[in-house]
Design a protein around this motif. Structure first.
Motif, PDB file in Angstrom:
ATOM      1  N   UNK A   1       0.879  -1.165   0.000  1.00 50.00           N
ATOM      2  CA  UNK A   1       0.000   0.000   0.000  1.00 50.00           C
ATOM      3  C   UNK A   1       0.920   1.220   0.000  1.00 50.00           C
ATOM      4  N   UNK A   2       1.056   1.908  -1.124  1.00 51.44           N
ATOM      5  CA  UNK A   2       2.067   2.960  -1.265  1.00 51.44           C
ATOM      6  C   UNK A   2       2.059   4.015  -0.157  1.00 51.44           C
ATOM      7  N   UNK A   3       0.880   4.463   0.243  1.00 55.30           N
ATOM      8  CA  UNK A   3       0.820   5.502   1.276  1.00 55.30           C
ATOM      9  C   UNK A   3       1.346   4.975   2.613  1.00 55.30           C
ATOM     10  N   UNK A   4       1.042   3.706   2.915  1.00 56.18           N
ATOM     11  CA  UNK A   4       1.531   3.124   4.165  1.00 56.18           C
ATOM     12  C   UNK A   4       3.054   2.964   4.111  1.00 56.18           C
ATOM     13  N   UNK A   5       3.561   2.475   2.998  1.00 58.49           N
ATOM     14  CA  UNK A   5       5.008   2.304   2.857  1.00 58.49           C
ATOM     15  C   UNK A   5       5.710   3.651   2.984  1.00 58.49           C
ATOM     16  N   UNK A   6       5.148   4.681   2.363  1.00 60.36           N
ATOM     17  CA  UNK A   6       5.746   6.011   2.443  1.00 60.36           C
ATOM     18  C   UNK A   6       5.732   6.529   3.883  1.00 60.36           C
ATOM     19  N   UNK A   7       4.670   6.206   4.616  1.00 61.59           N
ATOM     20  CA  UNK A   7       4.586   6.618   6.014  1.00 61.59           C
ATOM     21  C   UNK A   7       5.667   5.935   6.840  1.00 61.59           C
ATOM     22  N   UNK A   8       5.878   4.647   6.595  1.00 59.87           N
ATOM     23  CA  UNK A   8       6.938   3.910   7.297  1.00 59.87           C
ATOM     24  C   UNK A   8       8.292   4.553   7.008  1.00 59.87           C
ATOM     25  N   UNK A   9       8.544   4.832   5.741  1.00 62.55           N
ATOM     26  CA  UNK A   9       9.830   5.402   5.337  1.00 62.55           C
ATOM     27  C   UNK A   9      10.005   6.816   5.899  1.00 62.55           C
ATOM     28  N   UNK A  10       8.908   7.540   6.095  1.00 62.05           N
ATOM     29  CA  UNK A  10       9.029   8.872   6.700  1.00 62.05           C
ATOM     30  C   UNK A  10       9.624   8.764   8.101  1.00 62.05           C
ATOM     31  N   UNK A  11       9.262   7.692   8.819  1.00 60.03           N
ATOM     32  CA  UNK A  11       9.840   7.457  10.145  1.00 60.03           C
ATOM     33  C   UNK A  11      11.305   7.070  10.053  1.00 60.03           C
ATOM     34  N   UNK A  12      11.638   6.250   9.064  1.00 59.67           N
ATOM     35  CA  UNK A  12      13.043   5.890   8.841  1.00 59.67           C
ATOM     36  C   UNK A  12      13.859   7.152   8.569  1.00 59.67           C
ATOM     37  N   UNK A  13      13.326   8.021   7.723  1.00 62.63           N
ATOM     38  CA  UNK A  13      14.022   9.269   7.398  1.00 62.63           C
ATOM     39  C   UNK A  13      14.191  10.142   8.637  1.00 62.63           C
ATOM     40  N   UNK A  14      13.168  10.201   9.482  1.00 65.66           N
ATOM     41  CA  UNK A  14      13.269  10.991  10.705  1.00 65.66           C
ATOM     42  C   UNK A  14      14.363  10.440  11.613  1.00 65.66           C
ATOM     43  N   UNK A  15      14.444   9.116  11.711  1.00 65.76           N
ATOM     44  CA  UNK A  15      15.508   8.498  12.507  1.00 65.76           C
ATOM     45  C   UNK A  15      16.880   8.823  11.949  1.00 65.76           C
ATOM     46  N   UNK A  16      16.978   8.853  10.628  1.00 66.73           N
ATOM     47  CA  UNK A  16      18.248   9.206   9.990  1.00 66.73           C
ATOM     48  C   UNK A  16      18.612  10.663  10.263  1.00 66.73           C
ATOM     49  N   UNK A  17      17.619  11.544  10.236  1.00 68.59           N
ATOM     50  CA  UNK A  17      17.875  12.946  10.547  1.00 68.59           C
ATOM     51  C   UNK A  17      18.362  13.104  11.986  1.00 68.59           C
ATOM     52  N   UNK A  18      17.741  12.380  12.904  1.00 67.58           N
ATOM     53  CA  UNK A  18      18.131  12.469  14.307  1.00 67.58           C
ATOM     54  C   UNK A  18      19.547  11.953  14.546  1.00 67.58           C
ATOM     55  N   UNK A  19      19.985  11.021  13.721  1.00 69.58           N
ATOM     56  CA  UNK A  19      21.318  10.435  13.892  1.00 69.58           C
ATOM     57  C   UNK A  19      22.330  10.966  12.890  1.00 69.58           C
ATOM     58  N   UNK A  20      21.884  11.889  12.026  1.00 68.21           N
ATOM     59  CA  UNK A  20      22.739  12.495  11.008  1.00 68.21           C
ATOM     60  C   UNK A  20      23.328  11.453  10.055  1.00 68.21           C
ATOM     61  N   UNK A  21      22.546  10.421   9.784  1.00 69.90           N
ATOM     62  CA  UNK A  21      22.927   9.389   8.828  1.00 69.90           C
ATOM     63  C   UNK A  21      22.106   9.574   7.554  1.00 69.90           C
ATOM     64  N   UNK A  22      22.681   9.250   6.425  1.00 72.30           N
ATOM     65  CA  UNK A  22      21.963   9.353   5.159  1.00 72.30           C
ATOM     66  C   UNK A  22      21.198   8.067   4.887  1.00 72.30           C
ATOM     67  N   UNK A  23      19.993   8.212   4.384  1.00 67.64           N
ATOM     68  CA  UNK A  23      19.218   7.047   3.939  1.00 67.64           C
ATOM     69  C   UNK A  23      19.542   6.836   2.467  1.00 67.64           C
ATOM     70  N   UNK A  24      20.460   5.918   2.200  1.00 72.08           N
ATOM     71  CA  UNK A  24      20.995   5.783   0.837  1.00 72.08           C
ATOM     72  C   UNK A  24      20.287   4.723  -0.005  1.00 72.08           C
ATOM     73  N   UNK A  25      19.360   4.000   0.584  1.00 74.01           N
ATOM     74  CA  UNK A  25      18.657   2.986  -0.202  1.00 74.01           C
ATOM     75  C   UNK A  25      17.782   2.120   0.679  1.00 74.01           C
ATOM     76  N   UNK A  26      17.157   1.158   0.047  1.00 74.87           N
ATOM     77  CA  UNK A  26      16.293   0.242   0.780  1.00 74.87           C
ATOM     78  C   UNK A  26      15.590  -0.705  -0.168  1.00 74.87           C
ATOM     79  N   UNK A  27      14.696  -1.490   0.380  1.00 73.32           N
ATOM     80  CA  UNK A  27      13.959  -2.465  -0.419  1.00 73.32           C
ATOM     81  C   UNK A  27      12.583  -2.664   0.197  1.00 73.32           C
ATOM     82  N   UNK A  28      11.590  -2.683  -0.652  1.00 71.19           N
ATOM     83  CA  UNK A  28      10.233  -3.046  -0.240  1.00 71.19           C
ATOM     84  C   UNK A  28       9.837  -4.288  -1.017  1.00 71.19           C
ATOM     85  N   UNK A  29       9.569  -5.365  -0.305  1.00 71.80           N
ATOM     86  CA  UNK A  29       9.273  -6.644  -0.954  1.00 71.80           C
ATOM     87  C   UNK A  29       7.869  -7.114  -0.583  1.00 71.80           C
TER      88      UNK A  29
END
Length: 341
Positions: free
Chosen positions: A111-139
């Motif tokens: 479900x694209x909107x749900x996946x995007x919501x999950x990734x928004x949290x991943x991105x927020x975690x990366x911002x908090x840790x100053x790490x780049x989100x360089x890729x991923x996989x949705x299967x």
């Protein structure tokens, strides 16, 4: 017959990628080469050459059964913070700086909107840790997972100059133990949590005065990320002699991991206020104290071992990044691992 009829919707995958791009862009560091959508994430390591003896660090983890909570509450924008935190906190625990992160989402149906919501949290975690989100996989795993469920895991890479590695080898009796407050249960022990409380929408939306919020809000609170706090301590000129990330196994399993032979961590349970969620859990589940400290962080997400004279500087540095810190004990002679008094 085609792939979509078999349960895998490629078009939904394309839409997910488009929706998540705005979140991923926020995490970019100057070292990231290219953009989202490549076969591999590229990261320029030129700056590492400035270190005397660079050492790469890595960490991988997931959110455990905490994702079940996200399903019931239909709240998916913070679970990604947990996934990042579990990886980058381990890297920070060794004295490292997280560089980049990759996520893996397995789902019954995309479900694209749900996946995007999950990734928004991943991105927020990366911002908090100053790490780049360089890729991923949705299967998509039709037939293997229910359509409305998913699992989330991740992988982080960091770097540290060998001289700055936190090894614990110089910890000695008399050293001070500093505890850094957790944000709640974090991402461990949820299999037991789900036995203590009814995992229903009604139960999770029940308000508790002692929590000051609903049960669901207390439990889904994302894991605290300690990267900036530990960096502030280092920038204050303090040597962190030992560091323990309090994850699954609680105090009894994790604190001894930073200790050399011949020393024991003596922790004063009354040195800080145990958060209400743990007290409620122990009461509702009739869980004995030893099991609580052997399963949960009990309000302390990180434990540092430092020279006593550095105590004020460490607490001040941690407070500058919004972390709460307490003197929770000291290092003593012995081989008991941890003693709680």
């Amino acid at each position: 017959m085609d792939y979509k009829k078999s349960g895998v919707d490629i078009e939904a995958g394309y839409k997910s990628v488009e929706l998540m791009k705005e979140h991923v862009k926020k995490t970019m560091r100057p070292e990231v080469l290219g953009g989202i959508g490549g076969f591999a994430g590229a990261f320029d390591l030129s700056k590492i050459k400035e270190m005397d003896d660079p050492v790469l660090l890595s960490g991988t983890d997931g959110c455990g059964t905490k994702v079940k909570l996200a399903f019931i509450l239909d709240k998916h924008d913070t679970i990604g913070i947990d996934a990042v935190a579990m990886c980058v906190n381990d890297i920070a625990c060794s004295g490292g700086e997280p560089l980049f992160f990759l996520d893996y989402i397995a789902c019954g149906k995309n479900y694209p909107e749900k996946i995007a919501s999950i990734v928004s949290g991943v991105a927020e975690g990366c911002l908090q840790s100053e790490a780049a989100l360089v890729g991923g996989e949705t299967a998509e795993h039709p037939g293997l997972m229910p359509e409305d469920e998913y699992d989330l895991a991740g992988f982080a890479v960091g770097v540290v100059d060998r001289k700055d590695l936190i090894t614990g080898e110089n910890i000695k009796p008399g050293d001070t133990l500093i505890g850094i407050a957790s944000s709640g249960v974090h991402s461990n022990g949820f299999s037991l949590v789900r036995k203590v409380f009814d995992m229903t929408e009604e139960s999770l939306n029940t308000y508790y005065d002692e929590l000051g919020k609903t049960l669901g809000e207390a439990l889904i609170e994302p894991t605290r990320i300690y990267v900036k706090g530990l960096k502030a301590v280092r920038n204050a000129g303090v040597t962190i002699k030992g560091c323990s990330h309090i994850t699954g196994g609680g105090f009894y399993e994790n604190i001894p991991r930073m200790l050399p032979e011949g020393v024991t961590a003596k922790v004063d349970k009354n040195s800080y206020e145990v958060p209400a969620i743990f007290k409620l859990m122990a009461e509702k589940g009739d869980i004995e104290e030893h099991m609580m400290y052997n399963t949960y962080n009990m309000g302390i997400g990180m434990v540092l071992a430092i020279d006593p004279e550095d105590t004020d500087a460490v607490i001040k540095a941690l407070e500058s990044t919004g972390d709460k810190a307490y003197v929770i004990g000291e290092v003593v002679s012995g081989n008991e691992g941890v003693i709680l008094v």
